[in-house]
Design a protein around this motif. Structure first.
Motif, PDB file in Angstrom:
ATOM      1  N   GLU A   1      -3.602   0.760  -5.981  1.00 57.57           N
ATOM      2  CA  GLU A   1      -3.684  -0.298  -6.991  1.00 57.57           C
ATOM      3  C   GLU A   1      -2.320  -0.513  -7.654  1.00 57.57           C
ATOM      4  O   GLU A   1      -1.869  -1.648  -7.830  1.00 57.57           O
ATOM      5  CB  GLU A   1      -4.733   0.118  -8.034  1.00 57.57           C
TER       6      GLU A   1
ATOM      7  N   SER B   1       0.860  -1.175   0.000  1.00 56.91           N
ATOM      8  CA  SER B   1       0.000   0.000   0.000  1.00 56.91           C
ATOM      9  C   SER B   1       0.898   1.228   0.000  1.00 56.91           C
ATOM     10  O   SER B   1       2.109   1.129   0.183  1.00 56.91           O
ATOM     11  CB  SER B   1      -0.927   0.002   1.215  1.00 56.91           C
TER      12      SER B   1
ATOM     13  N   ASP C   1       0.087  -2.406  -5.449  1.00 56.85           N
ATOM     14  CA  ASP C   1      -0.137  -3.855  -5.514  1.00 56.85           C
ATOM     15  C   ASP C   1       0.457  -4.445  -6.789  1.00 56.85           C
ATOM     16  O   ASP C   1       1.051  -5.520  -6.762  1.00 56.85           O
ATOM     17  CB  ASP C   1      -1.629  -4.169  -5.444  1.00 56.85           C
TER      18      ASP C   1
END
Length: 109
Positions: free
Chosen positions: A42, A2, A45
């Motif tokens: 996103e 994150s 990740d």
């Protein structure tokens, strides 16, 4: 992974940990920053350990924000080997950030 929050105290150390680091400069009350953070989560990740994705709250870390000439939010700066190499001011589509990172992460899979 994150987006990791950094500040005036630990910014330099965190930027130098990875070969490529993307840093978002913003604030909690900034509407475009609120839109950008899920995109960066996103991407964090997707890139995993290859790219560090950090965020700096400009109100909490004015020395760092001022040191990199942040005048508008969000501002995204890409660092390569600890040095700033790209600066994007304002909210951009995810593909723009991906294209910039591609210049510095080629072959790092």
């Amino acid at each position: 992974m994150s987006v990791q929050a950094v500040n005036d105290v630990n910014f330099i150390a965190e930027v130098q940990k990875n070969e490529t680091t993307l840093v978002e400069f913003g604030t909690v009350w900034c509407p475009p920053c609120k839109v950008l953070l899920p995109i960066l989560d996103e991407m964090s990740d997707e890139y995993g350990e290859r790219v560090a994705i950090l965020k700096v709250d400009c109100e909490e870390s004015p020395v760092t924000a001022g040191g990199y000439g942040v005048m508008s939010m969000p501002t995204v700066i890409v660092f390569h080997k600890g040095e700033p190499v790209e600066k994007l001011v304002g909210l951009r589509p995810k593909s723009v950030y991906e294209n910039v990172l591609a210049k510095y992460t080629a072959g790092s899979y």
